[in-house]
Design a protein around this motif. Sequence first.
Motif, PDB file in Angstrom:
ATOM      1  N   ILE A 102      51.783   8.585  60.677  1.00 17.01           N
ATOM      2  CA  ILE A 102      51.466   7.524  59.722  1.00 17.01           C
ATOM      3  C   ILE A 102      50.597   8.120  58.618  1.00 17.01           C
ATOM      4  O   ILE A 102      49.577   8.759  58.904  1.00 17.01           O
ATOM      5  CB  ILE A 102      50.703   6.366  60.401  1.00 17.01           C
ATOM      6  CG1 ILE A 102      51.487   5.830  61.600  1.00 17.01           C
ATOM      7  CG2 ILE A 102      50.411   5.256  59.395  1.00 17.01           C
ATOM      8  CD1 ILE A 102      50.668   4.893  62.487  1.00 17.01           C
ATOM      9  N   GLN A 103      51.009   7.895  57.361  1.00 19.98           N
ATOM     10  CA  GLN A 103      50.264   8.447  56.235  1.00 19.98           C
ATOM     11  C   GLN A 103      49.925   7.377  55.215  1.00 19.98           C
ATOM     12  O   GLN A 103      50.691   6.438  54.992  1.00 19.98           O
ATOM     13  CB  GLN A 103      51.069   9.561  55.567  1.00 19.98           C
ATOM     14  CG  GLN A 103      51.189  10.782  56.432  1.00 19.98           C
ATOM     15  CD  GLN A 103      51.867  11.930  55.723  1.00 19.98           C
ATOM     16  OE1 GLN A 103      52.845  12.431  56.242  1.00 19.98           O
ATOM     17  NE2 GLN A 103      51.369  12.329  54.575  1.00 19.98           N
ATOM     18  N   GLN A 104      48.766   7.572  54.614  1.00 18.63           N
ATOM     19  CA  GLN A 104      48.315   6.767  53.480  1.00 18.63           C
ATOM     20  C   GLN A 104      48.249   7.750  52.318  1.00 18.63           C
ATOM     21  O   GLN A 104      47.302   8.515  52.197  1.00 18.63           O
ATOM     22  CB  GLN A 104      46.950   6.155  53.794  1.00 18.63           C
ATOM     23  CG  GLN A 104      46.439   5.201  52.754  1.00 18.63           C
ATOM     24  CD  GLN A 104      45.119   4.595  53.198  1.00 18.63           C
ATOM     25  OE1 GLN A 104      44.264   5.277  53.768  1.00 18.63           O
ATOM     26  NE2 GLN A 104      44.951   3.323  52.941  1.00 18.63           N
ATOM     27  N   GLY A 105      49.314   7.767  51.513  1.00 13.39           N
ATOM     28  CA  GLY A 105      49.451   8.833  50.518  1.00 13.39           C
ATOM     29  C   GLY A 105      49.691  10.135  51.256  1.00 13.39           C
ATOM     30  O   GLY A 105      50.552  10.222  52.119  1.00 13.39           O
TER      31      GLY A 105
ATOM     32  N   ASP B 191      37.150   2.695  63.237  1.00 16.58           N
ATOM     33  CA  ASP B 191      37.640   1.415  63.763  1.00 16.58           C
ATOM     34  C   ASP B 191      37.212   0.203  62.936  1.00 16.58           C
ATOM     35  O   ASP B 191      37.545  -0.920  63.280  1.00 16.58           O
ATOM     36  CB  ASP B 191      37.273   1.239  65.234  1.00 16.58           C
ATOM     37  CG  ASP B 191      35.785   1.326  65.511  1.00 16.58           C
ATOM     38  OD1 ASP B 191      34.989   1.509  64.569  1.00 16.58           O
ATOM     39  OD2 ASP B 191      35.422   1.205  66.689  1.00 16.58           O
ATOM     40  N   THR B 192      36.521   0.417  61.847  1.00 19.77           N
ATOM     41  CA  THR B 192      36.221  -0.683  60.924  1.00 19.77           C
ATOM     42  C   THR B 192      37.034  -0.571  59.630  1.00 19.77           C
ATOM     43  O   THR B 192      36.908  -1.418  58.747  1.00 19.77           O
ATOM     44  CB  THR B 192      34.716  -0.718  60.564  1.00 19.77           C
ATOM     45  OG1 THR B 192      34.362   0.521  59.955  1.00 19.77           O
ATOM     46  CG2 THR B 192      33.863  -0.959  61.804  1.00 19.77           C
ATOM     47  N   SER B 193      37.877   0.447  59.547  1.00 21.02           N
ATOM     48  CA  SER B 193      38.646   0.669  58.316  1.00 21.02           C
ATOM     49  C   SER B 193      39.798  -0.329  58.199  1.00 21.02           C
ATOM     50  O   SER B 193      40.291  -0.874  59.187  1.00 21.02           O
ATOM     51  CB  SER B 193      39.200   2.091  58.276  1.00 21.02           C
ATOM     52  OG  SER B 193      40.228   2.246  59.242  1.00 21.02           O
ATOM     53  N   GLU B 194      40.249  -0.525  56.980  1.00 19.36           N
ATOM     54  CA  GLU B 194      41.385  -1.416  56.725  1.00 19.36           C
ATOM     55  C   GLU B 194      42.645  -0.911  57.423  1.00 19.36           C
ATOM     56  O   GLU B 194      43.414  -1.684  57.980  1.00 19.36           O
ATOM     57  CB  GLU B 194      41.629  -1.538  55.221  1.00 19.36           C
ATOM     58  CG  GLU B 194      42.717  -2.525  54.872  1.00 19.36           C
ATOM     59  CD  GLU B 194      42.897  -2.666  53.361  1.00 19.36           C
ATOM     60  OE1 GLU B 194      44.031  -2.975  52.960  1.00 19.36           O
ATOM     61  OE2 GLU B 194      41.929  -2.476  52.613  1.00 19.36           O
ATOM     62  N   VAL B 195      42.856   0.415  57.414  1.00 21.63           N
ATOM     63  CA  VAL B 195      44.024   1.002  58.074  1.00 21.63           C
ATOM     64  C   VAL B 195      43.998   0.703  59.572  1.00 21.63           C
ATOM     65  O   VAL B 195      45.010   0.335  60.161  1.00 21.63           O
ATOM     66  CB  VAL B 195      44.092   2.528  57.824  1.00 21.63           C
ATOM     67  CG1 VAL B 195      45.087   3.200  58.755  1.00 21.63           C
ATOM     68  CG2 VAL B 195      44.436   2.812  56.385  1.00 21.63           C
TER      69      VAL B 195
ATOM     70  N   ASP C 221      56.820  -2.719  58.859  1.00 22.73           N
ATOM     71  CA  ASP C 221      55.583  -3.436  58.539  1.00 22.73           C
ATOM     72  C   ASP C 221      54.532  -2.508  57.933  1.00 22.73           C
ATOM     73  O   ASP C 221      53.817  -2.891  57.002  1.00 22.73           O
ATOM     74  CB  ASP C 221      55.014  -4.119  59.786  1.00 22.73           C
ATOM     75  CG  ASP C 221      55.818  -5.334  60.212  1.00 22.73           C
ATOM     76  OD1 ASP C 221      56.621  -5.848  59.404  1.00 22.73           O
ATOM     77  OD2 ASP C 221      55.635  -5.778  61.366  1.00 22.73           O
ATOM     78  N   LEU C 222      54.418  -1.300  58.455  1.00 24.00           N
ATOM     79  CA  LEU C 222      53.469  -0.342  57.896  1.00 24.00           C
ATOM     80  C   LEU C 222      53.824  -0.037  56.437  1.00 24.00           C
ATOM     81  O   LEU C 222      52.936   0.039  55.579  1.00 24.00           O
ATOM     82  CB  LEU C 222      53.456   0.943  58.717  1.00 24.00           C
ATOM     83  CG  LEU C 222      52.792   0.847  60.092  1.00 24.00           C
ATOM     84  CD1 LEU C 222      53.144   2.061  60.941  1.00 24.00           C
ATOM     85  CD2 LEU C 222      51.292   0.674  59.973  1.00 24.00           C
ATOM     86  N   GLN C 223      55.110   0.111  56.172  1.00 27.65           N
ATOM     87  CA  GLN C 223      55.552   0.385  54.795  1.00 27.65           C
ATOM     88  C   GLN C 223      55.182  -0.772  53.872  1.00 27.65           C
ATOM     89  O   GLN C 223      54.753  -0.554  52.740  1.00 27.65           O
ATOM     90  CB  GLN C 223      57.048   0.648  54.766  1.00 27.65           C
ATOM     91  CG  GLN C 223      57.506   1.132  53.414  1.00 27.65           C
ATOM     92  CD  GLN C 223      58.953   1.604  53.434  1.00 27.65           C
ATOM     93  OE1 GLN C 223      59.707   1.325  54.362  1.00 27.65           O
ATOM     94  NE2 GLN C 223      59.339   2.321  52.403  1.00 27.65           N
ATOM     95  N   ARG C 224      55.338  -2.002  54.352  1.00 19.83           N
ATOM     96  CA  ARG C 224      54.941  -3.168  53.546  1.00 19.83           C
ATOM     97  C   ARG C 224      53.452  -3.164  53.220  1.00 19.83           C
ATOM     98  O   ARG C 224      53.027  -3.784  52.257  1.00 19.83           O
ATOM     99  CB  ARG C 224      55.306  -4.468  54.274  1.00 19.83           C
ATOM    100  CG  ARG C 224      56.770  -4.791  54.183  1.00 19.83           C
ATOM    101  CD  ARG C 224      57.075  -6.159  54.793  1.00 19.83           C
ATOM    102  NE  ARG C 224      58.336  -6.021  55.482  1.00 19.83           N
ATOM    103  CZ  ARG C 224      58.568  -6.290  56.756  1.00 19.83           C
ATOM    104  NH1 ARG C 224      57.623  -6.776  57.511  1.00 19.83           N
ATOM    105  NH2 ARG C 224      59.753  -6.099  57.283  1.00 19.83           N
ATOM    106  N   HIS C 225      52.659  -2.491  54.048  1.00 22.50           N
ATOM    107  CA  HIS C 225      51.218  -2.390  53.829  1.00 22.50           C
ATOM    108  C   HIS C 225      50.832  -1.103  53.096  1.00 22.50           C
ATOM    109  O   HIS C 225      49.660  -0.718  53.061  1.00 22.50           O
ATOM    110  CB  HIS C 225      50.476  -2.472  55.165  1.00 22.50           C
ATOM    111  CG  HIS C 225      50.435  -3.849  55.730  1.00 22.50           C
ATOM    112  ND1 HIS C 225      51.443  -4.348  56.527  1.00 22.50           N
ATOM    113  CD2 HIS C 225      49.534  -4.840  55.591  1.00 22.50           C
ATOM    114  CE1 HIS C 225      51.149  -5.587  56.875  1.00 22.50           C
ATOM    115  NE2 HIS C 225      49.999  -5.909  56.314  1.00 22.50           N
ATOM    116  N   GLY C 226      51.824  -0.411  52.524  1.00 23.99           N
ATOM    117  CA  GLY C 226      51.540   0.774  51.716  1.00 23.99           C
ATOM    118  C   GLY C 226      51.398   2.066  52.497  1.00 23.99           C
ATOM    119  O   GLY C 226      50.963   3.075  51.943  1.00 23.99           O
TER     120      GLY C 226
END
Length: 119
Positions: A33-36, A75-79, A99-104
């Motif tokens: 799973i990647q964010q950018g 564990d408090t992050s938005e991700v 669903d992950l893709q819908r969340h960017g």
Amino acid sequence: SSLLQKLLSVDLDLAPHSEDHKARRTNGRCWRIQQGKLVVGAIWDNPGQFGCLRWQPSPKDFQNPNMTLSVYRDDTSEVFIQCWNLFQRAPSIEEIRRDLQRHGLTTHPVLYSAQTVNY
């Protein structure tokens, strides 16, 4: 821990502990799973738990019959919160990936071959 961060820095993915070590396959695939460009977790193609680097759930907590999911962020992050919410309701790997893709977030398959130690 610094050891876990070192393992992630050399492109290894981490999964929560499994009481049933036989449920894990030695050859298979996970979805990174990647964010950018930042790797924020991994989804594994076997039944298991939701976990993170900071704490490990009790053996019977946070179970999903279709997947195991690790989050590498606080564990408090938005991700973390997004992944937790999706893990609880996703009926399949395909659904959570959508669903992950819908969340960017994006997911990329990683093939692996691992050795296991039975103790």
